[in-house]
Write an enzyme that holds these catalytic residues in place. Structure first.
Site, PDB file in Angstrom:
ATOM      1  N   SER A 137      -5.978  -9.052   7.354  1.00 22.36           N
ATOM      2  CA  SER A 137      -6.773  -8.008   6.703  1.00 22.36           C
ATOM      3  C   SER A 137      -6.460  -8.038   5.222  1.00 22.36           C
ATOM      4  CB  SER A 137      -6.432  -6.635   7.304  1.00 22.36           C
ATOM      5  OG  SER A 137      -5.039  -6.516   7.514  1.00 22.36           O
ATOM      6  N   ASP A 180       2.280  -5.807   1.200  1.00 26.18           N
ATOM      7  CA  ASP A 180       2.811  -7.164   1.190  1.00 26.18           C
ATOM      8  C   ASP A 180       1.630  -8.131   1.267  1.00 26.18           C
ATOM      9  OD1 ASP A 180       5.296  -5.986   1.402  1.00 26.18           O
ATOM     10  OD2 ASP A 180       5.937  -7.191   3.124  1.00 26.18           O
ATOM     11  N   HIS A 240       0.008   1.215   1.047  1.00 24.95           N
ATOM     12  CA  HIS A 240       0.541   2.332   0.279  1.00 24.95           C
ATOM     13  C   HIS A 240      -0.293   2.554  -0.990  1.00 24.95           C
ATOM     14  CE1 HIS A 240       4.549   2.341   2.474  1.00 24.95           C
ATOM     15  NE2 HIS A 240       3.991   1.209   2.886  1.00 24.95           N
TER      16      HIS A 240
END
Length: 314
Positions: free
Chosen positions: A275, A132, A188
């Site tokens: 991050s 995201d 991911h």
């Protein structure tokens, strides 16, 4: 009489540094202004001489982030969860666990979601966003001179920690996926393939907010990061790189190195803090979606969620 500062899009350099962070939201179709967690401190830390000295002396140091991460691991920190959910309108319906079940703020921060909350774009020729966040697509990392602000170029060899690896990817494409504290903080695999082992490239821990990157893009290759090579049948050899930042207590890899991974498979998670995840493709391997390229040309990120399409095989 002072010399005039260079003007871009009607703004001089100082105005560009201080401008609000705008991004295009794929879900609303609108250009929106980011609500920055800790914005006042970030503007002081990276825009004020005393603030920059404080960053250099303490904030960028690994011990500072570990200390803050330790605080977010303590049971007392769970008191921050409910106000955070309320203040930033976090969607609790996506959570895999009850919102009141987390034993600390960090447990909430790297929470898992229901699989249905992040469907993965189908098709072997389709690449997905790894996380995201707000995404900046660079079609040719060797030629681009606009990263968050005009005139900044990317040092791929320093970023990858290898001149040989940089030579392989010279002229390739890169996606910078920037996570804010309000985002889902698991990352991911963007494509299917055979995963290599994650290697640590040591460094400091500065903010990766555009408020900092506008002033110093080299933060991206000076910060602590982890690099993983993936061999994909569809996209060839590509790289997934997690970049740490201030108050990120750790970059945690949860996948099995050397395994065959599916697109969208869990790779790991960040402990507390902002991050980013970067994905790098060889020249001619990927064509990023048009909205990414159009907004990147304006120095603007695009908000999208993990698993959504970001590009296709070129």
């Amino acid at each position: 009489m002072a010399a005039a500062q260079p003007s871009i899009n009607g703004m001089n350099l100082n105005e560009q540094f201080e401008a609000p962070i705008e991004f295009f939201n794929r879900h609303t179709g609108l250009v929106e202004t980011e609500s920055v967690y800790g914005e006042a401190f970030l503007r002081w830390a990276y825009g004020n001489p005393l603030g920059r000295l404080t960053v250099a002396v303490a904030v960028k140091r690994l011990w500072f982030s570990r200390w803050y991460g330790w605080r977010m691991d303590r049971s007392a920190s769970r008191e921050k969860v409910a106000p955070f959910i309320r203040d930033y309108a976090v969607d609790v319906a996506e959570f895999a666990a009850d919102a009141d079940s987390y034993g600390s703020f960090n447990e909430f921060f790297y929470r898992k979601l229901k699989p249905s909350a992040r469907p993965i774009a189908a098709g072997d020729s389709v690449a997905a966003f790894p996380a995201d966040g707000r995404h900046l697509a660079i079609a040719d990392v060797s030629a681009a001179d606009s990263f968050y602000i005009k005139g900044q170029r990317f040092d791929l060899a320093k970023f990858l920690g290898s001149a040989e690896l940089a030579a392989e990817f010279e002229g390739g494409s890169m996606l910078i996926s920037r996570l804010c504290p309000v985002d889902y903080h698991r990352f991911h695999f963007p494509v299917a393939g055979r995963s290599g082992a994650a290697r640590i490239l040591d460094g400091s821990l500065r903010s990766v907010s555009p408020l900092a990157l506008r002033r110093k893009l080299s933060i991206l290759w000076e910060n602590r990061r982890m690099i993983t090579e993936v061999e994909s049948d569809a996209f060839g050899k590509m790289i997934v790189m997690e970049v740490g930042a201030t108050c990120v207590g750790g970059i945690h890899q949860t996948y099995q190195a050397g395994s065959q991974v599916k697109k969208g498979a869990a790779k790991g998670h960040f402990s507390f803090g902002g991050s980013c995840v970067t994905t790098v493709y060889k020249p001619g391997a990927i064509h990023f979606d048009n909205d990414l390229l159009e907004h990147a040309a304006l120095g603007r990120e695009v908000y999208a969620k993990m698993g959504e399409q970001c590009g296709v095989v070129a």
